[in-house]
Design a protein around this motif. Structure first.
Motif, PDB file in Angstrom:
ATOM      1  N   SER A 105       0.818  -1.207   0.000  1.00  0.00           N
ATOM      2  CA  SER A 105       0.000   0.000   0.000  1.00  0.00           C
ATOM      3  C   SER A 105       0.856   1.264   0.000  1.00  0.00           C
ATOM      4  CB  SER A 105      -0.939   0.007   1.205  1.00  0.00           C
ATOM      5  OG  SER A 105      -0.188  -0.050   2.397  1.00  0.00           O
ATOM      6  N   LYS A 106       2.106   1.181   0.457  1.00  0.00           N
ATOM      7  CA  LYS A 106       2.964   2.366   0.534  1.00  0.00           C
ATOM      8  C   LYS A 106       3.977   2.476  -0.589  1.00  0.00           C
ATOM      9  CE  LYS A 106       2.471   2.822   5.444  1.00  0.00           C
ATOM     10  NZ  LYS A 106       3.027   2.665   6.750  1.00  0.00           N
ATOM     11  N   LYS A 107       4.433   1.322  -1.108  1.00  0.00           N
ATOM     12  CA  LYS A 107       5.476   1.349  -2.123  1.00  0.00           C
ATOM     13  C   LYS A 107       5.394   0.073  -2.945  1.00  0.00           C
ATOM     14  CE  LYS A 107      10.451   1.851  -2.630  1.00  0.00           C
ATOM     15  NZ  LYS A 107      11.708   2.156  -1.973  1.00  0.00           N
ATOM     16  N   SER A 108       5.544   0.212  -4.247  1.00  0.00           N
ATOM     17  CA  SER A 108       5.596  -0.937  -5.142  1.00  0.00           C
ATOM     18  C   SER A 108       6.829  -0.791  -6.021  1.00  0.00           C
ATOM     19  CB  SER A 108       4.339  -1.014  -6.008  1.00  0.00           C
ATOM     20  OG  SER A 108       3.193  -1.167  -5.204  1.00  0.00           O
ATOM     21  N   PHE A 109       7.490  -1.919  -6.272  1.00  0.00           N
ATOM     22  CA  PHE A 109       8.711  -1.854  -7.080  1.00  0.00           C
ATOM     23  C   PHE A 109       8.942  -3.184  -7.778  1.00  0.00           C
ATOM     24  CE2 PHE A 109       9.767  -2.876  -2.724  1.00  0.00           C
ATOM     25  CZ  PHE A 109      10.626  -3.973  -2.821  1.00  0.00           C
ATOM     26  N   VAL A 110       9.786  -3.130  -8.817  1.00  0.00           N
ATOM     27  CA  VAL A 110      10.075  -4.297  -9.644  1.00  0.00           C
ATOM     28  C   VAL A 110      11.460  -4.823  -9.295  1.00  0.00           C
ATOM     29  CG1 VAL A 110      10.401  -5.104 -12.017  1.00  0.00           C
ATOM     30  CG2 VAL A 110       8.605  -3.432 -11.495  1.00  0.00           C
ATOM     31  N   VAL A 111      11.552  -6.153  -9.163  1.00  0.00           N
ATOM     32  CA  VAL A 111      12.832  -6.818  -8.937  1.00  0.00           C
ATOM     33  C   VAL A 111      12.994  -7.910  -9.981  1.00  0.00           C
ATOM     34  CG1 VAL A 111      12.965  -6.342  -6.459  1.00  0.00           C
ATOM     35  CG2 VAL A 111      11.836  -8.419  -7.246  1.00  0.00           C
ATOM     36  N   SER A 112      14.229  -8.358 -10.146  1.00  0.00           N
ATOM     37  CA  SER A 112      14.481  -9.486 -11.040  1.00  0.00           C
ATOM     38  C   SER A 112      15.504 -10.406 -10.393  1.00  0.00           C
ATOM     39  CB  SER A 112      14.953  -9.011 -12.417  1.00  0.00           C
ATOM     40  OG  SER A 112      16.191  -8.364 -12.314  1.00  0.00           O
ATOM     41  N   ALA A 113      15.377 -11.684 -10.719  1.00  0.00           N
ATOM     42  CA  ALA A 113      16.280 -12.709 -10.194  1.00  0.00           C
ATOM     43  C   ALA A 113      17.273 -13.099 -11.283  1.00  0.00           C
ATOM     44  CB  ALA A 113      15.473 -13.917  -9.753  1.00  0.00           C
ATOM     45  N   ALA A 114      18.328 -13.799 -10.870  1.00  0.00           N
ATOM     46  CA  ALA A 114      19.364 -14.203 -11.812  1.00  0.00           C
ATOM     47  C   ALA A 114      18.882 -15.299 -12.765  1.00  0.00           C
ATOM     48  CB  ALA A 114      20.600 -14.685 -11.051  1.00  0.00           C
ATOM     49  N   SER A 115      17.883 -16.078 -12.341  1.00  0.00           N
ATOM     50  CA  SER A 115      17.381 -17.150 -13.200  1.00  0.00           C
ATOM     51  C   SER A 115      15.874 -17.316 -12.990  1.00  0.00           C
ATOM     52  CB  SER A 115      18.088 -18.471 -12.866  1.00  0.00           C
ATOM     53  OG  SER A 115      17.699 -18.911 -11.573  1.00  0.00           O
ATOM     54  N   LEU A 116      15.247 -18.020 -13.911  1.00  0.00           N
ATOM     55  CA  LEU A 116      13.822 -18.294 -13.800  1.00  0.00           C
ATOM     56  C   LEU A 116      13.544 -19.161 -12.566  1.00  0.00           C
ATOM     57  CD1 LEU A 116      11.014 -18.005 -15.026  1.00  0.00           C
ATOM     58  CD2 LEU A 116      11.510 -20.004 -16.447  1.00  0.00           C
ATOM     59  N   THR A 117      14.415 -20.134 -12.295  1.00  0.00           N
ATOM     60  CA  THR A 117      14.263 -20.995 -11.122  1.00  0.00           C
ATOM     61  C   THR A 117      14.318 -20.179  -9.837  1.00  0.00           C
ATOM     62  OG1 THR A 117      15.268 -22.838 -12.303  1.00  0.00           O
ATOM     63  CG2 THR A 117      15.240 -22.979  -9.901  1.00  0.00           C
ATOM     64  N   GLU A 118      15.269 -19.254  -9.767  1.00  0.00           N
ATOM     65  CA  GLU A 118      15.390 -18.405  -8.579  1.00  0.00           C
ATOM     66  C   GLU A 118      14.140 -17.544  -8.401  1.00  0.00           C
ATOM     67  OE1 GLU A 118      18.295 -14.992  -6.608  1.00  0.00           O
ATOM     68  OE2 GLU A 118      18.914 -15.975  -8.474  1.00  0.00           O
ATOM     69  N   ARG A 119      13.608 -17.005  -9.492  1.00  0.00           N
ATOM     70  CA  ARG A 119      12.366 -16.213  -9.403  1.00  0.00           C
ATOM     71  C   ARG A 119      11.225 -17.071  -8.869  1.00  0.00           C
ATOM     72  NH1 ARG A 119       8.998 -13.642 -14.413  1.00  0.00           N
ATOM     73  NH2 ARG A 119       8.541 -15.830 -14.764  1.00  0.00           N
ATOM     74  N   LYS A 120      11.075 -18.275  -9.403  1.00  0.00           N
ATOM     75  CA  LYS A 120      10.007 -19.170  -8.952  1.00  0.00           C
ATOM     76  C   LYS A 120      10.142 -19.479  -7.469  1.00  0.00           C
ATOM     77  CE  LYS A 120       9.087 -21.459 -13.350  1.00  0.00           C
ATOM     78  NZ  LYS A 120       9.214 -22.703 -14.120  1.00  0.00           N
ATOM     79  N   GLU A 121      11.377 -19.710  -7.002  1.00  0.00           N
ATOM     80  CA  GLU A 121      11.599 -20.011  -5.586  1.00  0.00           C
ATOM     81  C   GLU A 121      11.263 -18.817  -4.703  1.00  0.00           C
ATOM     82  OE1 GLU A 121      15.625 -21.434  -5.345  1.00  0.00           O
ATOM     83  OE2 GLU A 121      15.096 -23.380  -6.221  1.00  0.00           O
ATOM     84  N   TRP A 122      11.707 -17.622  -5.093  1.00  0.00           N
ATOM     85  CA  TRP A 122      11.385 -16.424  -4.310  1.00  0.00           C
ATOM     86  C   TRP A 122       9.869 -16.232  -4.214  1.00  0.00           C
ATOM     87  CZ3 TRP A 122      13.562 -13.157  -0.999  1.00  0.00           C
ATOM     88  CH2 TRP A 122      14.952 -13.081  -0.942  1.00  0.00           C
ATOM     89  N   ILE A 123       9.202 -16.297  -5.367  1.00  0.00           N
ATOM     90  CA  ILE A 123       7.755 -16.076  -5.379  1.00  0.00           C
ATOM     91  C   ILE A 123       7.037 -17.146  -4.559  1.00  0.00           C
ATOM     92  CG2 ILE A 123       5.703 -16.066  -6.869  1.00  0.00           C
ATOM     93  CD1 ILE A 123       7.398 -14.560  -8.956  1.00  0.00           C
ATOM     94  N   SER A 124       7.448 -18.385  -4.709  1.00  0.00           N
ATOM     95  CA  SER A 124       6.829 -19.474  -3.958  1.00  0.00           C
ATOM     96  C   SER A 124       6.984 -19.270  -2.449  1.00  0.00           C
ATOM     97  CB  SER A 124       7.459 -20.806  -4.378  1.00  0.00           C
ATOM     98  OG  SER A 124       7.017 -21.852  -3.557  1.00  0.00           O
TER      99      SER A 124
END
Length: 198
Positions: A105-124
């Protein structure tokens, strides 16, 4: 899995190590029941250019900061309560792959991971923590997230008048107030008198 780690010595030592890396510039992170679940470096899309940031996932908060010396010194600590977080997977761009948006509600931002697998793990892991926390508190997820920051390179012209080009003399004015669609204006187009008061 989270709860049985809460009062262990190893968890206390890991949290103390994170506090020490932030030093006096950071807030205390040790609380009864808080568990440090993971950490990693993600690239955060900032106004001028993407920058690496250290992220720490706890069972109730997400902490991130600037890296001075990796695993030794961080600053600019930000603490985000997970009960206020929603996530949105984003498509890749030419410059950034494996992207997602962290919305609060106060701040939104975009991040990226080094790999698709890492992104899936973070999101999960984030989604699991958020679900667990919301079920414990009975709260609802954030319904009206703040608009994300628009990087300077996203536009060369004023988004209000659509014809004035930015230059050294015609500076950018970023506005996220009162809108889910942020804009970049010239200072003249984006002066407070031209916006409604929120």
């Amino acid at each position: 899995m989270m709860d049985h780690l809460a009062n262990t010595e190893i968890n206390s030592q890991r949290i103390a190590a994170v506090e020490n890396c932030f030093g006096a510039s950071g807030q205390p992170l040790a609380l009864p029941g808080r568990v440090l679940l993971g950490e990693g470096i993600l690239t955060k899309e900032c106004r001028k250019k993407p920058k690496p940031r250290i992220f720490f996932l706890f069972n109730d908060i997400l902490v991130y900061g600037s890296i001075i010396i990796n695993k030794r010194k961080y600053n600019s600590q930000h603490i985000i309560p997970l009960e206020d977080v929603t996530l949105e997977t984003l498509p890749d761009t030419l410059q950034m792959k494996n992207r997602w948006m962290i919305k609060t509600s106060k701040k939104s931002f975009v991040v990226s991971a080094a790999s698709l697998t890492e992104r899936k793990e973070w999101i999960s892991h984030l989604e699991e923590c958020i679900k667990h926390l919301l079920s414990k508190t009975g709260r609802q997820p954030c319904r009206e997230p703040a608009a994300p920051w628009i990087p300077d390179k996203a536009t060369d012209i004023c988004m209000r008048c659509t014809h004035t080009k930015f230059s050294t003399l015609t500076r950018r004015h970023h506005c996220r107030r009162g809108t889910t669609a942020p804009r970049v204006f010239t200072y003249k187009e984006g002066t407070p008198a031209r916006f409604p008061t929120y």
